[in-house]
Motif scaffolding. Sequence first.
Motif, short mmCIF file in Angstrom:
data_model
loop_
_atom_site.label_atom_id
_atom_site.label_comp_id
_atom_site.label_asym_id
_atom_site.label_seq_id
_atom_site.Cartn_x
_atom_site.Cartn_y
_atom_site.Cartn_z
N SER A 1 0.82 -1.21 0.00
CA SER A 1 0.00 0.00 0.00
C SER A 1 0.85 1.25 0.00
CB SER A 1 -0.94 0.00 1.21
OG SER A 1 -0.23 0.14 2.42
N TYR A 2 2.04 1.19 0.63
CA TYR A 2 2.90 2.37 0.63
C TYR A 2 3.47 2.66 -0.76
CZ TYR A 2 2.77 3.53 5.51
OH TYR A 2 2.34 3.96 6.72
N ILE A 3 3.61 1.62 -1.57
CA ILE A 3 4.11 1.81 -2.94
C ILE A 3 2.97 2.26 -3.86
CG2 ILE A 3 5.13 0.67 -4.93
CD1 ILE A 3 6.54 -1.23 -2.98
N VAL A 4 1.83 1.60 -3.75
CA VAL A 4 0.72 1.82 -4.68
C VAL A 4 -0.12 3.04 -4.30
CG1 VAL A 4 -1.39 0.78 -5.62
CG2 VAL A 4 0.64 -0.62 -5.24
N ILE A 5 -0.22 3.33 -2.99
CA ILE A 5 -1.15 4.36 -2.53
C ILE A 5 -0.45 5.55 -1.90
CG2 ILE A 5 -3.10 4.83 -0.99
CD1 ILE A 5 -3.74 1.78 -1.19
N VAL A 6 0.41 5.29 -0.92
CA VAL A 6 1.00 6.39 -0.15
C VAL A 6 1.89 7.28 -1.00
CG1 VAL A 6 2.49 6.98 1.79
CG2 VAL A 6 0.84 5.11 2.01
N ILE A 7 2.75 6.68 -1.82
CA ILE A 7 3.67 7.48 -2.64
C ILE A 7 2.90 8.37 -3.63
CG2 ILE A 7 5.49 7.38 -4.39
CD1 ILE A 7 6.64 4.98 -2.90
N PRO A 8 1.92 7.82 -4.39
CA PRO A 8 1.12 8.72 -5.26
C PRO A 8 0.37 9.78 -4.46
CG PRO A 8 0.84 6.45 -5.94
CD PRO A 8 1.58 6.41 -4.64
N GLY A 9 -0.15 9.39 -3.28
CA GLY A 9 -0.85 10.36 -2.44
C GLY A 9 0.06 11.48 -1.97
N MET A 10 1.30 11.11 -1.61
CA MET A 10 2.28 12.12 -1.21
C MET A 10 2.62 13.04 -2.37
SD MET A 10 4.91 10.01 1.26
CE MET A 10 6.01 11.43 1.35
N ALA A 11 2.67 12.46 -3.59
CA ALA A 11 2.98 13.27 -4.77
C ALA A 11 1.90 14.35 -4.97
CB ALA A 11 3.08 12.38 -6.00
N ILE A 12 0.63 13.96 -4.79
CA ILE A 12 -0.46 14.94 -4.92
C ILE A 12 -0.35 16.00 -3.84
CG2 ILE A 12 -2.96 15.26 -4.86
CD1 ILE A 12 -3.25 12.41 -5.93
N SER A 13 0.02 15.59 -2.62
CA SER A 13 0.17 16.54 -1.51
C SER A 13 1.31 17.52 -1.78
CB SER A 13 0.44 15.78 -0.21
OG SER A 13 -0.64 14.92 0.12
N ILE A 14 2.39 17.02 -2.36
CA ILE A 14 3.53 17.88 -2.69
C ILE A 14 3.13 18.90 -3.75
CG2 ILE A 14 5.82 17.93 -3.76
CD1 ILE A 14 6.35 15.24 -2.35
N VAL A 15 2.35 18.44 -4.74
CA VAL A 15 1.85 19.36 -5.77
C VAL A 15 0.98 20.44 -5.12
CG1 VAL A 15 0.32 19.57 -7.76
CG2 VAL A 15 1.97 17.69 -7.65
N ALA A 16 0.10 20.03 -4.19
CA ALA A 16 -0.75 20.99 -3.50
C ALA A 16 0.08 22.01 -2.74
CB ALA A 16 -1.69 20.25 -2.54
N MET A 17 1.11 21.53 -2.05
CA MET A 17 1.97 22.42 -1.28
C MET A 17 2.71 23.40 -2.20
SD MET A 17 5.03 21.40 1.38
CE MET A 17 5.99 20.57 0.10
N TRP A 18 3.24 22.88 -3.31
CA TRP A 18 3.99 23.75 -4.21
C TRP A 18 3.08 24.77 -4.90
CZ3 TRP A 18 8.27 25.92 -4.71
CH2 TRP A 18 8.62 26.57 -5.89
N LYS A 19 1.89 24.34 -5.30
CA LYS A 19 0.94 25.26 -5.91
C LYS A 19 0.62 26.41 -4.96
CE LYS A 19 -0.49 23.44 -9.95
NZ LYS A 19 -0.57 24.19 -11.23
N LEU A 20 0.46 26.07 -3.68
CA LEU A 20 0.15 27.08 -2.67
C LEU A 20 1.31 28.06 -2.51
CD1 LEU A 20 -1.66 28.22 -0.42
CD2 LEU A 20 -0.60 26.55 1.13
N TYR A 21 2.52 27.53 -2.30
CA TYR A 21 3.68 28.39 -2.05
C TYR A 21 4.06 29.18 -3.30
CZ TYR A 21 4.32 25.95 2.38
OH TYR A 21 4.13 25.43 3.64
N ALA A 22 3.94 28.55 -4.49
CA ALA A 22 4.25 29.27 -5.72
C ALA A 22 3.27 30.41 -5.93
CB ALA A 22 4.20 28.31 -6.91
N GLY A 23 2.00 30.16 -5.58
CA GLY A 23 0.99 31.21 -5.70
C GLY A 23 1.25 32.35 -4.73
N ILE A 24 1.65 32.02 -3.52
CA ILE A 24 1.96 33.06 -2.52
C ILE A 24 3.16 33.89 -2.98
CG2 ILE A 24 2.77 33.47 -0.16
CD1 ILE A 24 1.12 31.06 0.72
N MET A 25 4.16 33.22 -3.53
CA MET A 25 5.34 33.95 -4.02
C MET A 25 4.95 34.91 -5.14
SD MET A 25 8.54 31.24 -3.97
CE MET A 25 7.69 29.85 -4.71
N LYS A 26 4.03 34.47 -6.02
CA LYS A 26 3.60 35.32 -7.12
C LYS A 26 2.80 36.52 -6.61
CE LYS A 26 1.14 35.12 -11.54
NZ LYS A 26 0.39 34.24 -12.49
#
Length: 242
Positions: free
Chosen positions: A200-225
């Motif tokens: 589950s950590y390979i199939v689920i957690v890693i993709p889920g973390m990838a989405i979370s990282i995208v969410a975090m970067w979208k937020l911080y990139a938007g704040i920087m802009k």
Amino acid sequence: MTPTNAKRENLLLNIIFNIVAPSVTFSKLDDLLKKVGLEGILSPTQILVIAVSMPLAYGIYDYIVRRNVNLFSVLGFANVGLTGLIGVLALDGLWVAVKEASLPAIFGILVLASAKTEKPLIRTIFYNPDVIDVDKIDEIVTERNEESAFEKLFSLATLLFIVSSVFSVVMNFVLARILVTSSGGTELFNEQMGRMTWISYIVIVIPGMAISIVAMWKLYAGIMKLTGLKFEELMHPHHSKK
């Protein structure tokens, strides 16, 4: 909240006690005991109790050392504890699927339900004043009259987290139904749970973390802009110095 002078968390110990050790205990401890001539010394239920104690013990240790509640230990204890309960009650494997799907579902519901409150969970996670220089950012956003665009950034982050939660709910349920076919309290159940944990950590957690990282970067990139600040300037001074 983590004290600013708290020791940095030991990521290796976190992974070992909250993920690896419980999984190995479920799937391999009984086989190991057989190889050394101690077959039957521990029942499947006792093995479950040992697995449950690992994230609990690490969570207590981490709190003593860092004075901070370890979220991974809490989730690990809840996850393994519910698995232990299913084992003790000898419930059908369907309940494993329900349990696996319920944890990300609860998290997603909490994120969604808190979105319109005074303390949205997304802000607590990504806009923590102990890490982010909240006062400086809020001041610039207000000066530039960008409050509406600023709120939209958090709405996008919330949406991405909901997508991640839905993905986890569906995949956890499907994976559990495929891999866990036996009833709780048996040796086969423990083996299947151990296998499912690391898969589950390979199939689920890693993709889920990838989405979370995208969410975090979208937020911080938007704040920087919006603010014109660089990434390191978003950080609270005591973090940017480090």
